[in-house]
Design a protein around this motif. Structure first.
Motif, short mmCIF file in Angstrom:
data_model
loop_
_atom_site.label_atom_id
_atom_site.label_comp_id
_atom_site.label_asym_id
_atom_site.label_seq_id
_atom_site.Cartn_x
_atom_site.Cartn_y
_atom_site.Cartn_z
N PRO A 135 0.81 -1.22 0.00
CA PRO A 135 0.00 0.00 0.00
C PRO A 135 0.85 1.28 0.00
N GLN A 136 2.12 1.19 0.35
CA GLN A 136 2.98 2.37 0.38
C GLN A 136 3.63 2.56 -1.00
N ARG A 137 3.80 3.84 -1.37
CA ARG A 137 4.50 4.14 -2.62
C ARG A 137 5.99 4.08 -2.37
N ALA A 138 6.68 3.26 -3.14
CA ALA A 138 8.14 3.16 -3.01
C ALA A 138 8.73 2.61 -4.30
N ALA A 139 9.92 3.08 -4.59
CA ALA A 139 10.70 2.56 -5.72
C ALA A 139 12.17 2.70 -5.33
N TYR A 140 12.91 1.62 -5.46
CA TYR A 140 14.32 1.66 -5.08
C TYR A 140 15.08 0.59 -5.83
N CYS A 141 16.38 0.69 -5.75
CA CYS A 141 17.26 -0.26 -6.42
C CYS A 141 18.12 -0.93 -5.35
N VAL A 142 18.22 -2.24 -5.43
CA VAL A 142 19.10 -2.99 -4.55
C VAL A 142 20.37 -3.27 -5.35
N ALA A 143 21.48 -2.70 -4.91
CA ALA A 143 22.73 -2.84 -5.64
C ALA A 143 23.28 -4.25 -5.50
N GLY A 144 24.15 -4.62 -6.40
CA GLY A 144 24.80 -5.92 -6.34
C GLY A 144 24.66 -6.65 -7.66
N ARG A 145 25.13 -7.87 -7.66
CA ARG A 145 25.02 -8.72 -8.84
C ARG A 145 24.29 -9.98 -8.47
N PRO A 146 23.13 -10.23 -8.97
CA PRO A 146 22.33 -9.38 -9.84
C PRO A 146 21.59 -8.32 -9.02
N HIS A 147 21.43 -7.15 -9.61
CA HIS A 147 20.72 -6.07 -8.94
C HIS A 147 19.22 -6.30 -9.04
N ALA A 148 18.47 -5.53 -8.31
CA ALA A 148 17.01 -5.61 -8.39
C ALA A 148 16.44 -4.20 -8.27
N ILE A 149 15.59 -3.85 -9.23
CA ILE A 149 14.85 -2.60 -9.16
C ILE A 149 13.46 -2.97 -8.66
N VAL A 150 13.08 -2.39 -7.53
CA VAL A 150 11.83 -2.75 -6.86
C VAL A 150 10.89 -1.56 -6.90
N VAL A 151 9.65 -1.82 -7.32
CA VAL A 151 8.61 -0.80 -7.37
C VAL A 151 7.37 -1.40 -6.71
N THR A 152 6.71 -0.63 -5.88
CA THR A 152 5.49 -1.14 -5.25
C THR A 152 4.29 -0.88 -6.17
N SER A 153 3.23 -1.65 -5.96
CA SER A 153 2.03 -1.49 -6.78
C SER A 153 1.40 -0.11 -6.55
N ALA A 154 1.48 0.42 -5.35
CA ALA A 154 0.95 1.76 -5.07
C ALA A 154 1.70 2.82 -5.86
N ALA A 155 3.00 2.66 -6.04
CA ALA A 155 3.78 3.62 -6.84
C ALA A 155 3.39 3.51 -8.30
N LEU A 156 3.13 2.31 -8.79
CA LEU A 156 2.73 2.15 -10.19
C LEU A 156 1.36 2.76 -10.45
N ASP A 157 0.46 2.68 -9.47
CA ASP A 157 -0.88 3.25 -9.64
C ASP A 157 -0.85 4.76 -9.83
N VAL A 158 0.13 5.42 -9.24
CA VAL A 158 0.25 6.88 -9.32
C VAL A 158 0.87 7.31 -10.63
N LEU A 159 1.70 6.48 -11.22
CA LEU A 159 2.41 6.84 -12.46
C LEU A 159 1.51 6.72 -13.68
N ASP A 160 1.78 7.54 -14.71
CA ASP A 160 1.08 7.37 -15.97
C ASP A 160 1.84 6.37 -16.83
N ASP A 161 1.30 6.05 -18.00
CA ASP A 161 1.92 5.03 -18.83
C ASP A 161 3.33 5.40 -19.29
N ARG A 162 3.55 6.64 -19.55
CA ARG A 162 4.86 7.08 -20.02
C ARG A 162 5.90 6.91 -18.95
#
Length: 176
Positions: free
Chosen positions: A149-176
């Protein structure tokens, strides 16, 4: 030697004061690039000044030695000057004790640094692995969506890295 002491004093002052000041100035994130530049400038200046102080101290110590003497005799000469120019065993023992303490402190600091770096690496690898297992991949992107439910987007450094986005953050963003 006073130049090295002044440089070390500057490095200590910046290392103590800068984090408090920069944390207050960059907390809101209004100018993130400027904040990153300020943090990197503070960190870089402390490292550069510390290296310069060590170089100046080494040059001063080398000048204190008589020509042809090794570095330990230069340390003994410095200890003799500090003890009032009384050559003998107190200066030798003091020099040996200081050198031994410096070597032990450097070794302990190196071991602690290696352990902390290893633990941080294990933690970030585990975090990235967990995010990839729990989340669902975004089609066409190298990112993972976590349902939260919280808006968040972050990157976990390392090999392999991970870019993490929450569903609440995606709901706020437009398609572009």
């Amino acid at each position: 030697m006073s130049a090295a002491i002044c440089l070390l004093g500057y490095a200590a002052a910046v290392a103590v004061v800068a984090p408090r000041v920069l944390t207050r100035l960059t907390r809101r994130g209004t100018a993130p690039r400027l904040g990153v530049v300020a943090w990197l400038a503070a960190i870089g200046s402390v490292v550069a000044v510390t290296i310069a102080a060590a170089a100046i101290a080494a040059v001063d110590l080398a000048r204190a030695a008589r020509p042809g003497n090794p570095l330990t005799e230069a340390c003994e000469h410095l200890a003799n000057l500090l003890l009032g120019d009384h050559p003998g065993s107190p200066a030798r023992y003091g020099t040996a004790a200081v050198a031994t303490a410096a070597v032990v402190a450097t070794g302990v600091a190196g071991i602690r640094l290696a352990r902390n770096l290893s633990a941080s690496r294990r933690s970030t690898h585990g975090h990235a692995r967990t995010a990839r297992l729990v989340g669902r991949p975004i089609v066409g992107r190298d990112a993972v969506v976590l349902d939260a439910p919280q808006r968040a987007a972050y990157c976990v450094a390392g090999r392999p890295h991970a870019i993490v986005v929450t569903s609440a953050a995606l709901d706020v963003l437009d398609d572009r």
